[in-house]
Design a protein around this motif. Structure first.
Motif, PDB file in Angstrom:
ATOM      1  N   SER A 112       0.581  -1.218  -0.024  1.00 40.75           N
ATOM      2  CA  SER A 112       0.194  -0.089  -0.061  1.00 40.75           C
ATOM      3  C   SER A 112       0.639   1.180  -0.010  1.00 40.75           C
ATOM      4  O   SER A 112       0.481   2.259  -0.430  1.00 40.75           O
ATOM      5  N   VAL A 113       1.979   1.096   0.745  1.00 41.17           N
ATOM      6  CA  VAL A 113       2.909   2.371   0.806  1.00 41.17           C
ATOM      7  C   VAL A 113       3.405   2.634  -0.895  1.00 41.17           C
ATOM      8  O   VAL A 113       3.754   4.071  -1.084  1.00 41.17           O
ATOM      9  N   SER A 117       1.978   3.067  -3.251  1.00 40.62           N
ATOM     10  CA  SER A 117       1.317   4.080  -4.267  1.00 40.62           C
ATOM     11  C   SER A 117       1.954   5.628  -3.909  1.00 40.62           C
ATOM     12  O   SER A 117       1.578   6.150  -5.120  1.00 40.62           O
ATOM     13  N   VAL A 118       2.663   5.827  -3.008  1.00 42.63           N
ATOM     14  CA  VAL A 118       3.486   7.196  -3.244  1.00 42.63           C
ATOM     15  C   VAL A 118       4.276   7.461  -4.240  1.00 42.63           C
ATOM     16  O   VAL A 118       4.539   8.615  -4.778  1.00 42.63           O
ATOM     17  N   LEU A 165      -4.912   0.669  -3.057  1.00 45.47           N
ATOM     18  CA  LEU A 165      -5.047   1.912  -2.438  1.00 45.47           C
ATOM     19  C   LEU A 165      -5.153   3.043  -3.296  1.00 45.47           C
ATOM     20  O   LEU A 165      -6.274   3.887  -2.846  1.00 45.47           O
ATOM     21  N   GLU A 180      -8.097   5.676  -3.964  1.00 43.29           N
ATOM     22  CA  GLU A 180      -8.159   7.168  -3.778  1.00 43.29           C
ATOM     23  C   GLU A 180      -8.605   7.857  -5.218  1.00 43.29           C
ATOM     24  O   GLU A 180      -9.376   8.954  -5.102  1.00 43.29           O
TER      25      GLU A 180
END
Lengths: 225, 222
Positions: free
Chosen positions: B161-162, B164-165, B172, B176
């Protein structure tokens, strides 16, 4: 010295010392508050998990499973973006409160598993002894089980605290300016990713090493037979 | 509400598929890397062991988010051509390095859980070091590694999920984007994303619990 400047320009970085210092303080502050929250949540849920009432322990078990099988970032988003107004506050949570709440709820589930293992490691005979003395469930927990269990769980709890501090970097996604976002600021303003993120990494590493040292110390001091 | 779910379903499913792809790549790469490091950590190669100890502490001591930024933004800045990654490989490499530290400690603990006497007996029978490893240690150690390994795989899935940045539209980020289109259905959409992660992670957690009752657990590990 020029060689070093090419890879790690500490002169530019020196201008940003206040940002990094403030970021570090915020990270520690968030983690500290969330730590206490998570310990409270963890203790309550560990006791619920071990309660004889099936409704109570199933409730606690589902909470732990729900938290463990979803990413922290999703939990942060749900709490910050999707929660409606809080009746007592008459407004929605701001980014700092939302971040701390999400971190505490998340770490609380993991803490409760550690505390539960600690409680279950207390010899059965001691609980039976307390029961035969006529102690109630609360009294047994308060005077016999928890004091011994807590001593045994301090090293793993410190390990979980280290994870909590690392995880706190994710609250930068909802706009809390902590240590990681100080690095992002330096990168976007000066376009020097190396200096920005190596410095941030070193900051977290120092916190981790302190906790590692504390965990080893606690293990030596509290080690049971 | 159901209409929003229907419209956004293809987007979310595409995100879920990317999440599965990233996590599968990482499971393979991270397990392999961690296995090699774990073997060295359990061996008697002193200098290499100490060096890998530093590696493990460095990766455990920093947030995954920082590691991801170091690999995606800092490594290309060094100017070395083969260190310039696209977003997808950068995500897989960062997650694999992060995973390898956990896997290596599990592998080491699993190997050390096999009683010393068995190794000595195998060596006394004239087996070579590699034969001892392959025929005596690993068959027992691998079983012990399964339960904690499932925990690592759940960690990987959540870790995706991280990423995505850095602009990867995994589950995730897909959520968004859907939420940007339908802001009034925010709670439903994020709830749906959480549910999809749960559906992916929970069976793995259950598998771990089942394996633990079947194969037992490593004492004093992790």
């Amino acid at each position: 010295m020029n060689f070093l400047l090419e890879f790690y320009n500490y002169r530019i970085l020196a201008e940003y010392i206040p940002q990094f210092y403030e970021g570090l303080c915020t990270t520690l502050k968030i983690s500290f508050v969330a730590l206490f929250g998570s310990l409270a949540i963890g203790t309550v849920f560990a006791c619920l998990r071990l309660a004889p009432n099936p409704i109570l322990w199933r409730l606690a078990a589902s909470y732990v499973q729900a938290i463990r099988s979803t990413p922290l970032l999703v939990q942060i988003y749900i709490i910050y973006f999707a929660l409606p107004e809080i009746p007592l506050l008459d407004r929605r949570l701001n980014e700092l409160e939302g971040g701390i709440l999400a971190l505490a709820l998340n770490a609380g589930a993991y803490m409760s598993e550690i505390i539960r293992a600690g409680i279950q490691s207390v010899a059965r005979g001691q609980v039976e002894g307390a029961m035969s003395l006529g102690m109630t469930y609360i009294q047994r927990m308060r005077h016999v089980v928890l004091p011994q269990a807590l001593a045994r769980v301090v090293p793993p709890l410190l390990g979980q605290t280290a994870i909590l501090i690392k995880d706190s970097s994710l609250v930068s996604f909802i706009g809390v300016s902590e240590l990681f976002s100080a690095g992002v600021t330096v990168m976007t303003e000066r376009l020097i990713p190396t200096e920005a993120f190596v410095t941030v990494a070193l900051g977290y590493l120092v916190i981790y090493l302190v906790l590692l040292w504390a965990s080893n110390w606690a293990q030596r001091r509290l080690a049971g037979p | 509400m159901s209409e929003t779910i229907l419209i956004t379903a293809p987007l979310l499913m595409k995100g879920l598929w990317l999440t599965i792809k990233i996590s599968m790549w990482t499971v393979a790469l991270g397990s392999f890397l961690g296995f090699v490091i774990g073997l060295i950590r359990a061996s008697r190669m002193k200098i290499l062991k100490a060096a890998l100890g530093v590696y493990i502490h460095c990766l455990r001591g920093t947030p995954f988010l920082v590691q991801l930024y170091l690999i995606y933004f800092v490594l290309p800045a060094t100017g070395v051509e083969w260190l310039k990654f696209e977003a997808f490989p950068a995500a897989v490499i960062a997650l694999s390095l992060y995973t390898s530290t956990y896997v290596s400690e599990i592998v080491r603990a699993g190997i050390e859980a096999v009683p010393k006497g068995q190794v000595e007996a195998a060596r006394a029978l004239g087996m070579s070091k590699w034969q001892t490893l392959g025929h005596v240690i690993l068959p027992q150690a691998l079983k012990l590694m399964i339960p904690p390994m499932t925990g690592v795989y759940v960690l990987i899935i959540k870790g995706t999920s991280v990423v995505s940045v850095i602009g990867i539209t995994e589950l995730l980020r897909a959520g968004e984007q859907a939420a940007l289109r339908y802001p009034s259905e925010l709670m439903t959409l994020y709830g749906l994303v959480a549910l999809l992660y749960f559906v992916y992670c929970y069976p793995v957690l259950r598998l771990g619990r089942w394996a633990e009752t079947k194969f037992g657990r490593i004492e004093n590990s992790l």
